[in-house]
Design a protein around this motif. Structure first.
Motif, PDB file in Angstrom:
ATOM      1  N   ARG A 181       0.063   7.477  14.953  1.00  0.00           N
ATOM      2  CA  ARG A 181      -0.867   8.140  14.273  1.00  0.00           C
ATOM      3  C   ARG A 181      -2.282   8.049  15.402  1.00  0.00           C
ATOM      4  O   ARG A 181      -3.414   8.890  15.349  1.00  0.00           O
ATOM      5  N   ARG A 210      -7.908  10.647   2.049  1.00  0.00           N
ATOM      6  CA  ARG A 210      -8.449  10.362   0.842  1.00  0.00           C
ATOM      7  C   ARG A 210      -9.836  11.906   0.279  1.00  0.00           C
ATOM      8  O   ARG A 210     -11.228  11.239   1.153  1.00  0.00           O
ATOM      9  N   GLU A 240     -13.707  13.735  10.991  1.00  0.00           N
ATOM     10  CA  GLU A 240     -12.726  12.885  11.397  1.00  0.00           C
ATOM     11  C   GLU A 240     -13.197  14.578  12.373  1.00  0.00           C
ATOM     12  O   GLU A 240     -12.924  14.744  13.686  1.00  0.00           O
ATOM     13  N   ARG A 244      -0.846  16.091   9.613  1.00  0.00           N
ATOM     14  CA  ARG A 244      -2.134  15.509   9.691  1.00  0.00           C
ATOM     15  C   ARG A 244      -3.189  16.423  10.595  1.00  0.00           C
ATOM     16  O   ARG A 244      -4.078  16.693  10.686  1.00  0.00           O
ATOM     17  N   TYR A 283      -2.452  11.565   0.580  1.00  0.00           N
ATOM     18  CA  TYR A 283      -1.557  10.559   1.311  1.00  0.00           C
ATOM     19  C   TYR A 283      -2.272  10.400   3.050  1.00  0.00           C
ATOM     20  O   TYR A 283      -2.707   9.245   3.505  1.00  0.00           O
ATOM     21  N   TYR A 338       0.803  -1.627  -0.237  1.00  0.00           N
ATOM     22  CA  TYR A 338      -0.032  -0.158  -0.179  1.00  0.00           C
ATOM     23  C   TYR A 338       0.944   0.882   0.208  1.00  0.00           C
ATOM     24  O   TYR A 338       0.856   2.366  -0.097  1.00  0.00           O
TER      25      TYR A 338
END
Lengths: 141, 213
Positions: free
Chosen positions: A56, B44, B52, B4, B41, A20
């Motif tokens: 994460r 999406r 979120e 992120r 990444y 992936y």
């Protein structure tokens, strides 16, 4: 047996993660060279990605949670309703109160003195004695 | 800060300022100076970002709303509490701005938003009940249900309503207006001894209005 089975399953999963993470044409190129070596490579890649993923996931759990008391306190402060007094102000208030008390005592010593003065001259000796005694007292206080 | 996290915060900022439907992932990436591929990444598309952000909002608002149910607040703190609720909604105002559109697109969020509405009603009821028990307001059980619904509605739609009336209301004025609007719903029920608290809020609100204009 089952341990081995779960190991295999884990490796497949890790390889999947690795695939992936890498580009498709890169994968196609490598498949031609040697599959087992490629599989190992993917497992390695998957391992590092797995570490990253769990990190994460943990990060996402760290929501900014401030207690409601703190938030109310912040609003109270923001709107200018501070109940908690400034410590400097409290100290000053205390000092003013102490000074007032002293002043009150001083006034007490002054007032009877002026009264006794007008009374008679013969009592002068005793009043002057009294005065000095009180003065030293007030100094101590 | 991790990429992120930056994506989430930048998205929230842009959604709030421009409206979620007007913002594309490309704009988010541009705003952050990262490549669209990098953004992809991590997420999406917006379909991954929005849930979120909703998670966070839900988590924060839930913990806020539960507080007065678990521990009754003082009369004054109830008033400050209103500001906290409005602050939280304002922080995620993009959700409220196009509520029906957003909830239609995200079926899952619809149910979760309904739950938040229920919790708002429970909180409003708990506050009214505690005020009734302390004899700050004079009200019966049935009226409390109606009042709690009105409070919930005001909290939920106040900002939209104000935005429709005047588009350029500064955010802190929105808070003052919202909090006072809720207070005025309670006004008819205040007992004589506590009437002055409401009058104090009113005076404070008038001052706030003066400061802004």
């Amino acid at each position: 047996m089952s341990e081995k089975g779960s190991d295999i399953a884990k490796n497949i999963w890790l390889a999947g993660l690795g695939a992936y993470g890498s580009k498709l044409n890169e994968a196609v190129e490598k498949v031609g060279k040697g599959t087992s070596k490629y599989f190992d490579e993917l497992v390695e890649k998957g391992k590092s990605l797995e570490a990253e993923t769990s990190e994460r996931v943990n990060k996402a759990r760290e929501f900014s949670t401030i207690s409601i008391e703190d938030r109310i306190e912040r609003v109270r402060h923001g709107l200018g309703f501070d109940h908690k007094q400034d410590p400097q102000l409290t100290a000053l208030t205390k000092r003013v109160a102490a000074l007032e008390k002293k002043l009150g005592k001083l006034m007490d010593t002054i007032e009877p003195k002026s009264k006794t003065r007008t009374k008679s001259r013969s009592a002068k000796k005793s009043t002057s004695k009294k005065k000095t005694v009180r003065k030293t007292k007030s100094k101590k206080a | 800060m991790k990429t992120r996290e930056r994506i989430l915060q930048t998205s929230l900022l842009l959604f709030n300022e421009e409206g979620e439907s007007h913002v594309t992932t490309l704009e988010i990436a541009n705003e952050m100076n990262i490549s669209p591929g990098n953004l992809y990444y991590h997420f999406r598309g917006k379909e991954a970002i929005i849930p979120e952000l909703f998670d966070r909002f839900e988590h924060e608002l839930t913990s806020i709303l539960k507080a007065p149910i678990e521990n009754p607040l003082s009369l004054e703190d109830n008033w400050f509490f209103l500001y906290v609720v409005f602050e939280e909604i304002h922080e995620y105002r993009f959700i409220y701005r196009n509520l029906s559109d957003l909830l239609q697109r995200f079926e899952v969020l619809h149910r979760r938003f309904s739950r938040l509405l229920d919790l708002k009603r429970l909180t409003a009821k708990a506050i009214c009940t505690s005020l009734m028990q302390k004899q700050i307001i004079n009200i019966d059980e049935e009226e409390i249900t109606q009042l709690a619904d009105s409070i919930t509605m005001t909290i939920t739609f106040w900002m939209n309503f104000q935005q429709l009336r005047t588009s350029e209301t500064p955010s802190h004025l929105l808070m003052h207006q919202g909090a006072f609007q809720v207070m005025s719903l309670l006004a008819p029920y205040f007992t004589e001894q506590h009437r002055e608290f409401y009058d104090g809020c009113h005076a404070f609100y008038q001052e706030a209005l003066k400061e802004v204009s």
